[in-house]
Scaffold this active site. Structure first.
Site, PDB file in Angstrom:
ATOM      1  N   ARG A  55       0.865  -1.193   0.000  1.00  0.00           N
ATOM      2  CA  ARG A  55       0.000   0.000   0.000  1.00  0.00           C
ATOM      3  C   ARG A  55       0.889   1.225   0.000  1.00  0.00           C
ATOM      4  NH1 ARG A  55       2.460   1.882   3.616  1.00  0.00           N
ATOM      5  NH2 ARG A  55       0.912   3.517   3.797  1.00  0.00           N
ATOM      6  N   GLY A  56       0.280   2.408  -0.102  1.00  0.00           N
ATOM      7  CA  GLY A  56       1.058   3.642  -0.264  1.00  0.00           C
ATOM      8  C   GLY A  56       1.137   3.939  -1.754  1.00  0.00           C
ATOM      9  N   ALA A  57       0.962   5.211  -2.099  1.00  0.00           N
ATOM     10  CA  ALA A  57       0.837   5.589  -3.507  1.00  0.00           C
ATOM     11  C   ALA A  57       2.007   5.111  -4.372  1.00  0.00           C
ATOM     12  CB  ALA A  57       0.688   7.107  -3.598  1.00  0.00           C
ATOM     13  N   ARG A  98      -7.452  -0.169  -6.595  1.00  0.00           N
ATOM     14  CA  ARG A  98      -7.616   0.951  -5.662  1.00  0.00           C
ATOM     15  C   ARG A  98      -7.753   2.232  -6.479  1.00  0.00           C
ATOM     16  NH1 ARG A  98      -4.116   1.187  -0.472  1.00  0.00           N
ATOM     17  NH2 ARG A  98      -5.995   2.316   0.166  1.00  0.00           N
ATOM     18  N   GLN A 202      -1.911   2.418   9.998  1.00  0.00           N
ATOM     19  CA  GLN A 202      -0.604   2.408   9.313  1.00  0.00           C
ATOM     20  C   GLN A 202       0.464   3.158  10.116  1.00  0.00           C
ATOM     21  OE1 GLN A 202      -3.545   3.035   7.865  1.00  0.00           O
ATOM     22  NE2 GLN A 202      -3.567   2.551   5.693  1.00  0.00           N
ATOM     23  N   ASP A 243      -1.768  10.907  -2.064  1.00  0.00           N
ATOM     24  CA  ASP A 243      -2.172   9.868  -3.017  1.00  0.00           C
ATOM     25  C   ASP A 243      -2.534  10.449  -4.374  1.00  0.00           C
ATOM     26  OD1 ASP A 243      -2.797   8.682  -0.166  1.00  0.00           O
ATOM     27  OD2 ASP A 243      -2.403   7.053  -1.571  1.00  0.00           O
ATOM     28  N   ASN A 253      -5.122  12.510   0.636  1.00  0.00           N
ATOM     29  CA  ASN A 253      -4.227  11.653   1.416  1.00  0.00           C
ATOM     30  C   ASN A 253      -5.086  10.918   2.445  1.00  0.00           C
ATOM     31  OD1 ASN A 253      -1.503  10.713   1.996  1.00  0.00           O
ATOM     32  ND2 ASN A 253      -1.677  11.811   3.929  1.00  0.00           N
ATOM     33  N   LYS A 254      -4.467  10.058   3.210  1.00  0.00           N
ATOM     34  CA  LYS A 254      -5.184   9.211   4.168  1.00  0.00           C
ATOM     35  C   LYS A 254      -6.195   9.994   5.005  1.00  0.00           C
ATOM     36  CE  LYS A 254      -4.991   5.709   4.456  1.00  0.00           C
ATOM     37  NZ  LYS A 254      -5.996   4.931   3.700  1.00  0.00           N
TER      38      LYS A 254
HETATM   39  C1  RUB Z   1      -1.410   5.588   2.200  1.00  0.00           C
HETATM   40  C2  RUB Z   1      -1.355   7.054   2.324  1.00  0.00           C
HETATM   41  C3  RUB Z   1       0.024   7.666   2.228  1.00  0.00           C
HETATM   42  C4  RUB Z   1       0.248   8.067   0.795  1.00  0.00           C
HETATM   43  C5  RUB Z   1       1.687   8.514   0.574  1.00  0.00           C
HETATM   44  O1  RUB Z   1      -2.713   5.072   2.175  1.00  0.00           O
HETATM   45  O2  RUB Z   1      -2.317   7.756   2.415  1.00  0.00           O
HETATM   46  O3  RUB Z   1       0.135   8.808   3.021  1.00  0.00           O
HETATM   47  O4  RUB Z   1      -0.040   6.969  -0.035  1.00  0.00           O
HETATM   48  O5  RUB Z   1       2.318   7.558  -0.182  1.00  0.00           O
HETATM   49  P1  RUB Z   1      -2.939   3.487   2.119  1.00  0.00           P
HETATM   50  P2  RUB Z   1       3.794   7.676  -0.793  1.00  0.00           P
HETATM   51  O6  RUB Z   1      -2.174   2.890   3.261  1.00  0.00           O
HETATM   52  O7  RUB Z   1      -4.417   3.337   2.236  1.00  0.00           O
HETATM   53  O8  RUB Z   1      -2.427   3.021   0.772  1.00  0.00           O
HETATM   54  O9  RUB Z   1       4.727   7.842   0.357  1.00  0.00           O
HETATM   55  O10 RUB Z   1       3.942   6.364  -1.474  1.00  0.00           O
HETATM   56  O11 RUB Z   1       3.801   8.836  -1.723  1.00  0.00           O
END
Ligand code: RUB
Length: 367
Positions: A55-57, A98, A202, A243, A253-254
């Site tokens: 997870r994470g963008a 997603r 998270q 995101d 974002n989250k």
């Molecule tokens: C993750 C989230 C992170 C961003 C930043 O949501 O909101 O703050 O994705 O990501 P989830 P990055 O856990 O629901 O995927 O650091 O990859 O840019």
């Protein structure tokens, strides 16, 4: 990232490709168990994204790119027409995993484009090369964000962050945590407040674990304690990830990020968003155009963790039959954002202009 597991230190990426297999740290199990997941085909990779093993963008962008490479490899013996149909169908499957993080869509587009010229063998090679390049680009972007963001962090700075925008949300280093790592490694005496980030936690499960691994002084706080610490004058700076960022700077974002931004403004604190240029979606004019993922209400009603005997278990925290709502993200209006820490520098308001400039887009040429 440098990880110490059972006394053994190893350098690892969050995910990587080994031929047709995609390997990743299973983030659903952290911090209680450390396991590497092996995904043998694009359908398994799509499921890992949907179920948030990754997870994470940034990380789901890389995973989706690898998914296209896997699909191309799976279709190796096919005629060109069937190959093309198979890869397009795989793109469709991966796109449906997603909806909010735009990195996923950008990565799929890049790999599909790469796989659209030449023979089947050439298309497979191009898809794999492009997927591997996306991972390397991400790595490079996180290093740059670390350097640019570090210039905003002074000695003894106390930073609040939300969710996990660390190495685990990227290929390595992270977005919001990248400047924190650089500041810490350069000897600055920083302190991090990590929001728990319900419902999937998270912050508690991933950010606290990453900060501990890195040796950064930190404290885990519940989501509703952020305002308290800001008002006490114990926070100097807020840095979060993103995101999807619209052309005017509105940022998804989250869930809970918007609240932190409003609180930061109320308390006169700088609020920065760290994200690579691949998280900007210039076709989305404002935050109103960003699709917000609605997740399973079970994530609100149930929590996972270990019990006193160290058994990994799921427990219900609300009464049976409780109705819950579970939006995964929110949108912070651009007016609350002090700046964007990107891989090309720190973008300042007016964002419509600085974003277009950073993306090298002339007026009227959005495609
Ligand atoms: C993750 C989230 C992170 C961003 C930043 O949501 O909101 O703050 O994705 O990501 P989830 P990055 O856990 O629901 O995927 O650091 O990859 O840019």
């Amino acid at each position: 990232m440098r990880i110490n597991i059972n006394g053994k230190t190893q350098e690892l990426w969050t995910l990587w490709r080994e031929g047709v297999d995609v390997k990743m740290i299973d983030q659903r199990l952290l911090p209680h168990k450390f396991e590497i997941l092996t995904l043998h085909c694009h359908c398994e990779t799509a499921e890992a994204i949907r179920d948030m093993a990754v997870r994470g963008a940034g990380a789901i962008g890389v995973a989706a790119g690898y998914g296209i490479a896997q699909a191309a490899l799976e279709a190796k013996g096919m005629e060109l027409k069937d190959f093309q149909a198979f890869v397009s169908e795989a793109a469709n499957t991966l796109q449906k995993t997603r909806p909010t993080a735009v990195n996923l869509f950008h990565a799929i587009d890049r790999c599909i484009k790469a796989a659209s010229k030449g023979s089947v063998i050439e298309r497979i090679a191009s898809a794999c090369e492009e997927a591997d390049r996306i991972a390397l680009d991400d790595l490079e972007a996180s290093k740059k964000m670390g350097e640019f963001g570090n210039t905003l962090i002074g000695d003894r700075c106390r930073i609040l962050t939300h969710c996990n925008a660390g190495a685990l949300a990227f290929i390595d280093n992270g977005s919001a945590l990248a400047p924190i790592r650089v500041a810490h490694r350069s000897g600055k005496r920083i302190f991090v407040y990590a929001d728990e980030t319900r419902p999937r936690s998270q912050g508690a499960k991933l950010t606290a674990w990453e900060l501990k691994q890195e040796g950064v002084p930190y404290a885990l706080i519940v989501d509703n304690a952020a305002g308290y610490y800001m008002r006490q004058g114990e926070v100097d700076l807020v840095i979060v990830g993103a995101d999807r960022i619209a052309a005017n700077g509105d940022t998804a974002n989250k869930i809970g990020t918007y609240e932190k931004a409003v609180l930061a403004r109320e308390n006169g604190l700088p609020f920065y968003v760290a994200a690579p240029m691949t998280t900007f979606d210039i076709k989305c004019l404002t935050g109103k155009g960003i699709e917000i993922e609605e997740r399973n209400p079970d994530e609100v009603n149930w929590v996972w963790g270990v019990d006193e005997d160290d058994v990994y278990t799921k427990v219900r925290i609300s009464a049976e039959g409780t109705t819950a709502l579970n939006p995964g993200f929110d949108v912070t209006p651009a007016r609350y954002i002090t700046g964007f820490i990107t891989d090309v520098g720190v973008l300042k308001p007016p964002f419509s202009r600085s974003i277009r400039k950073a993306l090298h887009i002339e007026k009227g040429n959005v495609n």
